[in-house]
Design an enzyme around this catalytic site. Structure first.
Site, PDB file in Angstrom:
ATOM      1  N   VAL A  61       7.875  25.298  43.992  1.00  0.00           N
ATOM      2  CA  VAL A  61       8.653  26.415  43.451  1.00  0.00           C
ATOM      3  C   VAL A  61       8.960  26.268  41.963  1.00  0.00           C
ATOM      4  O   VAL A  61       9.480  27.197  41.349  1.00  0.00           O
ATOM      5  CB  VAL A  61       9.977  26.620  44.224  1.00  0.00           C
ATOM      6  N   TYR A  62       8.664  25.124  41.381  1.00  0.00           N
ATOM      7  CA  TYR A  62       8.930  24.952  39.950  1.00  0.00           C
ATOM      8  C   TYR A  62       7.932  25.798  39.156  1.00  0.00           C
ATOM      9  O   TYR A  62       6.737  25.512  39.129  1.00  0.00           O
ATOM     10  CB  TYR A  62       8.811  23.491  39.526  1.00  0.00           C
TER      11      TYR A  62
END
Length: 345
Positions: A61-62
Site C-alpha cells: 500500500v505504500y
C-alpha cells in the site's frame, strides 16, 4: 552495526533498518512522507549498506506499490546483500478480493510483490492488519504453503492485538505450521502502549519487534518543544490525523527530558529517542526513515553508543503514563506485581 536474532528465529537483522515509505511518494499520505525516485533510492541504499543496515521495509500500500518498485530497482544487482520486508492485507482497490488475508488474496499479493520487487523471495512477510473475515487456519496454512514454496522465508504480523496474535500462533502450532516470528509495531517515547500486552506476549512467544515510527510520527525530531509552534514545513500539518494522538503535556515532558539527555551526550533529540528504543525488551530492529541523505546519516548516528541507567530512568519517568485496565493494578499494587513481575524495558 549490531545484529540481533529476529525473535526466536535464526535470522539476524540489524538493530536499525530502513523504511522505504518515502520511496515513490504518491497519494494523500505518502506524498507527504517523501518522493524518493530510483536514483535517490540507490544512494540511500548505498549509505545504509555502508553502515551495515541491510534490512529494508516496505508494503504493497505504500504509494500504491511504487515503493516496492523503487526499492526493487534500487537493490538490483545486489539482492544477496539485502533483506526485504514487506506487508499485505490492507485494501489496494475497491474489488471484493482487493483486501484481506484470504488464500486467494495472499497468494496474489505475494506474487505481485515479488514482481514489483524483482525478486524470487521475500525475507520477512507480514500481514498488515488482522482480517476478521477470514479463518485464521486459512491464513496460517496459506502462509505456510508460501514458505514451503520458498517464496517467503519468515512471516509476521503488524497492527494485531494480543489475542489476534495468540489465536494465530495457536492455530499454527496445532497444525504444525510455520509460526510468526516478527511483530511490526508502533513504539516510541510518546507511544508506549506496546509495553502493556504485546511486549510480554513477544517475550513469551518469541516474536521480535520491528518498530515503526520511532519518533512518534515526527513529533520527536527536535523541531517541536514547549512554547514553540509547529514548524511551517512540518508534515504533521498534513499527516497528524493519520497517526496516533499524543497529549501536548506528555509530548512536552518527553521533549524536555530528551533535550537534557541530548545536551549531556552531545547527540540530537531524535538520536536519543531512537537509542532508547534499541535498549527495550523484545526489540529486534528499529525502522528509520529518511527523505534525504542528511536525515539518514543523522538517524544512523543513533547507535554505537549507550545511554546511562540514569538517563534511561529519566526518559522512562518523563514518558510514563497510567497503565490501562487490567494492567494498572499489576503496576501499582505489590500483591498483583508479585504474581506478574513487570518486564524490564
Amino acid at each position: 552495526m549490531e545484529y540481533r536474532n529476529l525473535g526466536q528465529s535464526g535470522l539476524r537483522v540489524p538493530v536499525l533498518s530502513f523504511g522505504a515509505g518515502t520511496f515513490g511518494g504518491s497519494g494523500p499520505l505518502f506524498s507527504h512522507w517523501g518522493t524518493t525516485d530510483v536514483e535517490e533510492a540507490r544512494r540511500l541504499v548505498d549509505i545504509c549498506l555502508e553502515a551495515g543496515v541491510n534490512l529494508f521495509d516496505t508494503a504493497d500500500v505504500y504509494s500504491a506499490g511504487a515503493s516496492e518498485e523503487v526499492l526493487g530497482e534500487a537493490i538490483k544487482g545486489r539482492r544477496g546483500d539485502v533483506l526485504i520486508s514487506t506487508k499485505a492485507s490492507l485494501p489496494t482497490g475497491d474489488g471484493p478480493n482487493d483486501w484481506g488475508s484470504s488464500r486467494s488474496r495472499l497468494i496474489a499479493s505475494v506474487e505481485a510483490a515479488l514482481k514489483r520487487l524483482g525478486t524470487d523471495h521475500i525475507d520477512i512477510f507480514q500481514l498488515h492488519a488482522f482480517d476478521a473475515s477470514t479463518p485464521v487456519e486459512e491464513v496460517v496454512s496459506t502462509l505456510d504453503g508460501l514458505v514451503q514454496d520458498g517464496k517467503l522465508r519468515y512471516i509476521g504480523v503488524s497492527n494485531f492485538s494480543g489475542w489476534q496474535i495468540m489465536k494465530s500462533l495457536a492455530a499454527a502450532e496445532k497444525h504444525g505450521m510455520t509460526r510468526y516470528v516478527a511483530n511490526q509495531v508502533y513504539y516510541s517515547l510518546v507511544g508506549r502502549d506496546y509495553e502493556w500486552d504485546l511486549m510480554p506476549l513477544g517475550k513469551d512467544q518469541g516474536l521480535g519487534a520491528l518498530v515503526w515510527s520511532p519518533l512518534g510520527w515526527g513529533r520527536l525530531t527536535g523541531k517541536i518543544s514547549r512554547g514553540k509552534p509547529l514548524p511551517e514545513g512540518s508534515r504533521l500539518h498534513e499527516t497528524a490525523d493519520f497517526g496516533p494522538p499524543v497529549e501536548d503535556e506528555l509530548l512536552y515532558r518527553v521533549v524536555d527530558a530528551l533535550q537534557v539527555v541530548a545536551d549531556e551526550t552531545g547527540k540530537t533529540v531524535p538520536q536519543v529517542a531512537i537509542n532508547w528504543l534499541t535498549g527495550r525488551s523484545t526489540v529486534s530492529s528499529v525502522i528509520i526513515g529518511a527523505r534525504n541523505e542528511e536525515q539518514l546519516r543523522q538517524n544512523l548516528g543513533a547507535v554505537g553508543w549507550s545511554l546511562t541507567p540514569e538517563q534511561i530512568g529519566r526518559l522512562d519517568a518523563a514518558s510514563s503514563v497510567t497503565a490501562p485496565y487490567p494492567h494498572f493494578p499489576y503496576r501499582r499494587q505489590e500483591g498483583f506485581a508479585r504474581l506478574n513481575p513487570p518486564i524490564a524495558g
